[in-house]
Design a protein around this motif. Structure first.
Motif, PDB file in Angstrom:
ATOM      1  N   THR A   1      -2.349   4.196   6.194  1.00  0.00           N
ATOM      2  CA  THR A   1      -1.136   3.317   6.338  1.00  0.00           C
ATOM      3  C   THR A   1       0.195   3.986   6.338  1.00  0.00           C
ATOM      4  O   THR A   1       0.919   3.939   7.268  1.00  0.00           O
ATOM      5  N   LYS A   2       0.382   4.618   5.325  1.00  0.00           N
ATOM      6  CA  LYS A   2       1.591   5.641   5.257  1.00  0.00           C
ATOM      7  C   LYS A   2       1.733   6.797   6.314  1.00  0.00           C
ATOM      8  O   LYS A   2       2.955   6.853   7.015  1.00  0.00           O
TER       9      LYS A   2
ATOM     10  N   TRP B   1      -3.623   4.558   1.541  1.00  0.00           N
ATOM     11  CA  TRP B   1      -1.862   4.964   1.947  1.00  0.00           C
ATOM     12  C   TRP B   1      -2.139   6.040   2.874  1.00  0.00           C
ATOM     13  O   TRP B   1      -1.221   6.116   3.628  1.00  0.00           O
TER      14      TRP B   1
ATOM     15  N   PHE C   1       1.341   4.342  -3.953  1.00  0.00           N
ATOM     16  CA  PHE C   1       0.769   5.582  -4.268  1.00  0.00           C
ATOM     17  C   PHE C   1       1.993   6.651  -4.132  1.00  0.00           C
ATOM     18  O   PHE C   1       2.796   6.511  -3.225  1.00  0.00           O
ATOM     19  N   ASP C   2       2.270   7.571  -5.069  1.00  0.00           N
ATOM     20  CA  ASP C   2       3.149   8.690  -5.086  1.00  0.00           C
ATOM     21  C   ASP C   2       2.504   9.952  -5.245  1.00  0.00           C
ATOM     22  O   ASP C   2       1.907  10.567  -5.752  1.00  0.00           O
TER      23      ASP C   2
ATOM     24  N   VAL D   1       0.868  -1.071   0.012  1.00  0.00           N
ATOM     25  CA  VAL D   1       0.099   0.017  -0.054  1.00  0.00           C
ATOM     26  C   VAL D   1       0.825   1.170  -0.091  1.00  0.00           C
ATOM     27  O   VAL D   1       0.633   2.323  -0.741  1.00  0.00           O
ATOM     28  N   LYS D   2       2.124   1.278   0.921  1.00  0.00           N
ATOM     29  CA  LYS D   2       2.780   2.369   0.689  1.00  0.00           C
ATOM     30  C   LYS D   2       3.390   2.694  -0.445  1.00  0.00           C
ATOM     31  O   LYS D   2       3.803   3.949  -0.563  1.00  0.00           O
TER      32      LYS D   2
END
Length: 310
Positions: free
Chosen positions: A135-136, A132, A98-99, A94-95
């Protein structure tokens, strides 16, 4: 529950139960195959998607619109394949999936403690962006979901999104706004998909040269709570990593009535959405009527099943 409702619920259940177990390359190929088959069928959703793209890219030839609608269906099915698989993704997947560009607008806003509203259009995969964030950034948030039929399908979507770390409130019932306002006053994060009004009482905006209606909620929440209002746009490229951008804050005007301020702010949201949609029209999954000139009188908030994405 009708036979059609049972079939719909069963198909979604099959997706979450089976697709998430497939190897990723297999799921990608499956999604593309389904997208191409749907595109060739030229159903109502595909026709509406192409009609909407004609407004976004007004000088496009029929051949270009056909290319866009095919790419749009592939993007739409990528959303579904990812969403079916998200519950099985590891935290690291997940991390890395996605940017996010200009994420400092969000992190600085949260650090200020006044609450943040993220407003997004139906671009790419907002569920992945939400996962994201939880989580991030390790930041839970509250969102709103349209109450789908059958009820069991709505329950599936709520369970799915809650499993990704989201608090999900029903769109109907009249209590969502108050709960969202409380979360924001507590310094929390609210995320709202905001490019299509479901209440028939939204704010009229100029959007790609014609009038559309978008929800007043984000602007009203920002005015009432002092929370930061941030537009977000998402898109896919040729990699497995989704791209995104957090746009500069939309300020509350210093003068004007509440309705006037809401109109100005919602238009600014629409303008931010338009920049992302114009850059990546094939990732805008709008398979429903949007512009007022295209709307037909209807007794409910649903469009009659033109491919609604929750």
């Amino acid at each position: 529950m009708s036979a059609q409702d049972r079939l719909t619920d069963a198909l979604y259940g099959l997706g979450w139960g089976t697709v998430k177990k497939l190897p990723e390359p297999v799921a990608v190929r499956l999604g593309r195959t389904i997208a191409d088959l749907a595109w060739k069928q030229r159903g109502k959703g595909v026709q509406r998607l192409e009609s909407n793209y004609a407004r976004v890219v007004p000088d496009a030839s029929p051949e270009r619109l056909a290319e866009l609608s095919r790419a749009g269906m592939r993007s739409y099915l990528r959303y579904w394949m990812e969403s079916f698989r998200l519950p099985a993704w590891s935290a690291e997947r997940v991390k890395g999936g996605f940017d996010a560009k200009d994420i400092h607008y969000l992190t600085d806003g949260l650090a200020a403690g006044n609450g943040v509203i993220l407003a997004l259009p139906h671009l790419a995969n907002w569920d992945l962006a939400g996962a994201w964030v939880t989580t991030k950034l390790e930041t839970p948030f509250t969102t709103v979901a349209e109450r789908l039929k059958p009820e069991t399908l709505y329950d599936r979507f709520v369970a799915y999104r809650e499993g990704l770390g989201m608090e999900v409130l029903p769109h109907s019932g009249g209590t969502a706004f108050g709960t969202l306002a409380r979360r924001l006053r507590d310094g929390g994060l609210v995320c709202l998909v905001s490019d299509r009004d479901l209440s028939a009482s939204g704010v009229e905006v100029e959007f790609f040269g014609d009038t559309a209606r978008m929800p007043a909620g984000p602007a009203l929440l920002a005015q009432q709570t002092g929370a930061l209002l941030l537009p977000v746009t998402l898109w896919y490229d040729d990699s497995p990593v989704m791209q995104g951008r957090v746009h500069a804050p939309i300020e509350v005007p210093e003068t004007g009535t509440r309705a006037e301020k809401t109109s100005v702010m919602t238009q600014a949201l629409a303008d931010a959405f338009a920049t992302g949609i114009a850059e990546h029209p094939e990732d805008w999954h709008m398979l429903q009527r949007l512009w007022l000139a295209d709307l037909e009188p209807r007794p409910s908030t649903a469009d009659g099943g033109d491919g609604e994405r929750p």
